[in-house]
Design a protein around this motif. Structure first.
Motif, PDB file in Angstrom:
ATOM      1  N   ASN A 229       0.785  -1.236   0.000  1.00 34.98           N
ATOM      2  CA  ASN A 229       0.000   0.000   0.000  1.00 34.98           C
ATOM      3  C   ASN A 229       0.815   1.285   0.000  1.00 34.98           C
ATOM      4  N   LEU A 230       2.111   1.214   0.296  1.00 34.85           N
ATOM      5  CA  LEU A 230       2.885   2.444   0.460  1.00 34.85           C
ATOM      6  C   LEU A 230       3.007   3.215  -0.843  1.00 34.85           C
ATOM      7  N   ARG A 231       3.250   2.540  -1.945  1.00 34.54           N
ATOM      8  CA  ARG A 231       3.377   3.248  -3.222  1.00 34.54           C
ATOM      9  C   ARG A 231       2.096   4.029  -3.541  1.00 34.54           C
ATOM     10  N   GLN A 232       0.958   3.386  -3.350  1.00 37.22           N
ATOM     11  CA  GLN A 232      -0.318   4.051  -3.642  1.00 37.22           C
ATOM     12  C   GLN A 232      -0.522   5.264  -2.742  1.00 37.22           C
ATOM     13  N   ALA A 233      -0.163   5.136  -1.475  1.00 36.23           N
ATOM     14  CA  ALA A 233      -0.322   6.259  -0.543  1.00 36.23           C
ATOM     15  C   ALA A 233       0.575   7.425  -0.918  1.00 36.23           C
ATOM     16  N   VAL A 234       1.776   7.135  -1.412  1.00 37.32           N
ATOM     17  CA  VAL A 234       2.718   8.195  -1.799  1.00 37.32           C
ATOM     18  C   VAL A 234       2.242   8.922  -3.054  1.00 37.32           C
ATOM     19  N   PHE A 235       1.814   8.160  -4.055  1.00 40.48           N
ATOM     20  CA  PHE A 235       1.537   8.766  -5.364  1.00 40.48           C
ATOM     21  C   PHE A 235       0.074   9.125  -5.582  1.00 40.48           C
ATOM     22  N   ASN A 236      -0.787   8.718  -4.680  1.00 41.53           N
ATOM     23  CA  ASN A 236      -2.179   9.156  -4.713  1.00 41.53           C
ATOM     24  C   ASN A 236      -2.638   9.324  -3.276  1.00 41.53           C
ATOM     25  N   GLY A 237      -2.265  10.448  -2.697  1.00 45.84           N
ATOM     26  CA  GLY A 237      -2.532  10.679  -1.284  1.00 45.84           C
ATOM     27  C   GLY A 237      -3.996  10.658  -0.918  1.00 45.84           C
ATOM     28  N   GLU A 332      14.981  -2.247  -1.317  1.00 39.84           N
ATOM     29  CA  GLU A 332      15.662  -1.258  -2.169  1.00 39.84           C
ATOM     30  C   GLU A 332      14.760  -0.818  -3.325  1.00 39.84           C
ATOM     31  N   ARG A 333      14.021  -1.757  -3.899  1.00 35.77           N
ATOM     32  CA  ARG A 333      13.107  -1.410  -4.995  1.00 35.77           C
ATOM     33  C   ARG A 333      11.995  -0.488  -4.502  1.00 35.77           C
ATOM     34  N   LEU A 334      11.431  -0.807  -3.342  1.00 39.04           N
ATOM     35  CA  LEU A 334      10.367   0.036  -2.787  1.00 39.04           C
ATOM     36  C   LEU A 334      10.890   1.437  -2.496  1.00 39.04           C
ATOM     37  N   SER A 335      12.051   1.522  -1.871  1.00 39.61           N
ATOM     38  CA  SER A 335      12.637   2.828  -1.547  1.00 39.61           C
ATOM     39  C   SER A 335      12.911   3.641  -2.796  1.00 39.61           C
ATOM     40  N   GLN A 336      13.423   2.974  -3.831  1.00 43.01           N
ATOM     41  CA  GLN A 336      13.694   3.670  -5.088  1.00 43.01           C
ATOM     42  C   GLN A 336      12.396   4.169  -5.718  1.00 43.01           C
ATOM     43  N   ASP A 337      11.359   3.347  -5.691  1.00 45.75           N
ATOM     44  CA  ASP A 337      10.087   3.720  -6.315  1.00 45.75           C
ATOM     45  C   ASP A 337       9.470   4.958  -5.664  1.00 45.75           C
ATOM     46  N   ILE A 338       9.653   5.102  -4.346  1.00 45.13           N
ATOM     47  CA  ILE A 338       9.031   6.232  -3.647  1.00 45.13           C
ATOM     48  C   ILE A 338      10.028   7.353  -3.357  1.00 45.13           C
ATOM     49  N   HIS A 339      11.206   7.277  -4.017  1.00 47.57           N
ATOM     50  CA  HIS A 339      12.196   8.363  -4.010  1.00 47.57           C
ATOM     51  C   HIS A 339      12.812   8.617  -2.629  1.00 47.57           C
ATOM     52  N   ILE A 340      13.107   7.546  -1.912  1.00 50.79           N
ATOM     53  CA  ILE A 340      13.869   7.663  -0.673  1.00 50.79           C
ATOM     54  C   ILE A 340      15.338   7.875  -1.042  1.00 50.79           C
ATOM     55  N   PRO A 341      16.062   8.807  -0.407  1.00 54.52           N
ATOM     56  CA  PRO A 341      17.489   9.000  -0.717  1.00 54.52           C
ATOM     57  C   PRO A 341      18.285   7.710  -0.511  1.00 54.52           C
ATOM     58  N   LYS A 342      19.323   7.530  -1.315  1.00 59.19           N
ATOM     59  CA  LYS A 342      20.150   6.330  -1.197  1.00 59.19           C
ATOM     60  C   LYS A 342      21.209   6.460  -0.117  1.00 59.19           C
ATOM     61  N   ASP A 343      21.551   7.707   0.242  1.00 61.96           N
ATOM     62  CA  ASP A 343      22.593   7.909   1.247  1.00 61.96           C
ATOM     63  C   ASP A 343      22.332   9.230   1.962  1.00 61.96           C
ATOM     64  N   PHE A 344      23.292   9.635   2.789  1.00 67.42           N
ATOM     65  CA  PHE A 344      23.152  10.867   3.574  1.00 67.42           C
ATOM     66  C   PHE A 344      24.008  12.000   3.018  1.00 67.42           C
ATOM     67  N   ALA A 345      24.293  11.942   1.718  1.00 69.71           N
ATOM     68  CA  ALA A 345      25.221  12.901   1.129  1.00 69.71           C
ATOM     69  C   ALA A 345      24.806  14.350   1.394  1.00 69.71           C
ATOM     70  N   GLU A 346      23.513  14.646   1.339  1.00 74.39           N
ATOM     71  CA  GLU A 346      23.065  16.039   1.474  1.00 74.39           C
ATOM     72  C   GLU A 346      23.252  16.596   2.877  1.00 74.39           C
ATOM     73  N   TYR A 347      23.548  15.730   3.856  1.00 70.70           N
ATOM     74  CA  TYR A 347      23.676  16.194   5.236  1.00 70.70           C
ATOM     75  C   TYR A 347      25.117  16.497   5.643  1.00 70.70           C
TER      76      TYR A 347
END
Length: 398
Positions: A229-237, A332-347
């Motif tokens: 259900n997470l993908r649906q919740a992210v892309f159709n709130g 990893e596939r789920l995280s990629q699909d919902i645009h979770i960062p891969k690392d902490f580079a921005e911090y």
């Protein structure tokens, strides 16, 4: 089939779940003869008009009401102190925590301090307070933290850049209202981060060395529900079915880990939030695949079950480690699909902080129940993997 042995199981709040569950607020207030209500939330709850919805229900009872809305992400000891100042002036007999884990954690801290005195840093650990906290009603507006059913509160001590945990059976809210309609306006990025946080709760509870047949059943059902259900919740709130399922999955995961604790992901995420203010859900999300890979050899059958629960095909002719690794692939596939960062580079995490971060992580009780025995060297290695190329570049300068 699991051999069922003796176990202990705790579930403290009275739960109200479903569309329109918010309408139970007047019943809680009137049945318990409360007279003064203090609501604890954040500015986002005000802007989303959720605070007004809560106030509409409170006003039906004609009680006096005050609002403390200055809670930030990764709440601090100063925020708890500010809330206590309002409590001491207003003297409520019921607290209502509304929002994600941060407002509910602050509400828990204030409810405990209201009857025990002192500061929150005086009570680090489990059962370090003796008096029953002030009655608390929790209303989550994210599907992620499970704080509405857990016996812990986590607060950042800014003087030491350390996230301290206070726990005790009576610290759990007395009532929890879970109304999926309150999550419909949660932005996609927050939906993603809090949703993976709930998934982490379920996975770490399932693989915890404290897991039992009941917590494993709850955790696996949480994994199935969240993964589907997470993908649906992210892309159709506005998908109320997916939103309700996510809130339900988060609830199951919270009930499970409240009885098992968690693991290395949560132990490692707290220093990242305390020092660099990385949002808790983001920290957990980035760390999860790395910790799963580390833990695979210690519980391959369980990780194969996680993969199955996430929709992966488990080949009976394949070696167990191959099936177990499919859990990492699914995450990893789920995280990629919902645009979770891969690392902490921005911090911009500094290499010079890693040792102290690892030392803080090792203080967590979650390390003790992680499925694979963990040393500080392991934590350092996992941090370096998760932080990514930015740290490698920084390290090469020295």
């Amino acid at each position: 089939m699991h051999s069922i042995t003796s176990f202990q199981f705790n579930l403290n709040p009275d739960l109200f779940f479903g569309e329109g569950a918010l309408s139970n607020i007047p019943e809680v207030i009137t049945k318990n003869h409360f007279n003064r209500v203090m609501i604890i939330c954040d500015e986002g709850i005000e802007k989303a008009k959720i605070l007004e919805l809560v106030l509409q229900q409170v006003r039906k009872t004609n009680v006096e009401c005050s609002v403390f809305s200055n809670v930030e992400a990764n709440p601090t000891t100063e925020t708890v102190e500010a809330g206590m100042h309002l409590l001491e002036r207003f003297k409520p007999d019921l607290l209502i925590g509304v929002g994600g884990g941060s407002p509910i954690d602050v509400a828990k801290a204030i409810s405990m301090l209201a009857t025990n005195g002192g500061g929150i840093t005086d009570y680090e650990g489990i059962d370090q307070f003796s008096n029953t906290p002030l009655p608390l009603l929790a209303i989550p507006t994210t599907a992620g933290t499970g704080s509405e059913v857990t016996v812990f509160t986590v607060i950042t001590d800014t003087s030491t850049e350390y996230k301290l945990t206070v726990g005790g059976k009576s610290l759990a809210p007395n009532w929890a209202i879970l109304d999926p309609s309150l999550t419909l306006t949660l932005p996609p990025a927050l939906t993603a981060a809090t949703g993976v946080d709930a998934l982490v709760h379920a996975i770490e509870s399932y693989t915890s060395t404290m897991a039992n047949v009941l917590t494993e059943t709850l955790a696996l059902e949480a994994i199935r529900t969240i993964a589907s259900n997470l993908r649906q919740a992210v892309f159709n709130g506005e998908n109320s079915s997916a939103r309700g399922a996510m809130l339900y999955g988060s609830l199951l995961a919270g009930i499970a880990f409240n009885n098992t604790r968690l693991g290395n992901v949560h132990a490692m995420s707290h220093p990242l939030s305390a020092i660099y203010n990385v949002p808790h859900g983001v920290a957990n999300s980035v760390l999860l695949p790395h910790v799963m890979k580390f833990n695979l050899p210690a519980a391959p059958e369980k990780f194969a079950n996680i993969a199955r629960a996430m929709g992966e095909y488990i080949d009976p002719n394949q070696p167990i480690m191959g099936n177990a690794y499919k859990a990492v692939i699914a995450v990893e596939r789920l995280s990629q699909d919902i645009h979770i960062p891969k690392d902490f580079a921005e911090y911009n995490i500094r290499e010079s902080d890693l040792v102290s971060m690892a030392e803080d992580a090792m203080k967590s009780g979650n390390i003790l129940v992680n499925p694979r025995k963990t040393k500080i060297e392991d934590i350092l290695s996992l941090y370096k993997q998760a932080i990514g190329q930015t740290l490698a570049d920084t390290a090469s300068i020295h």
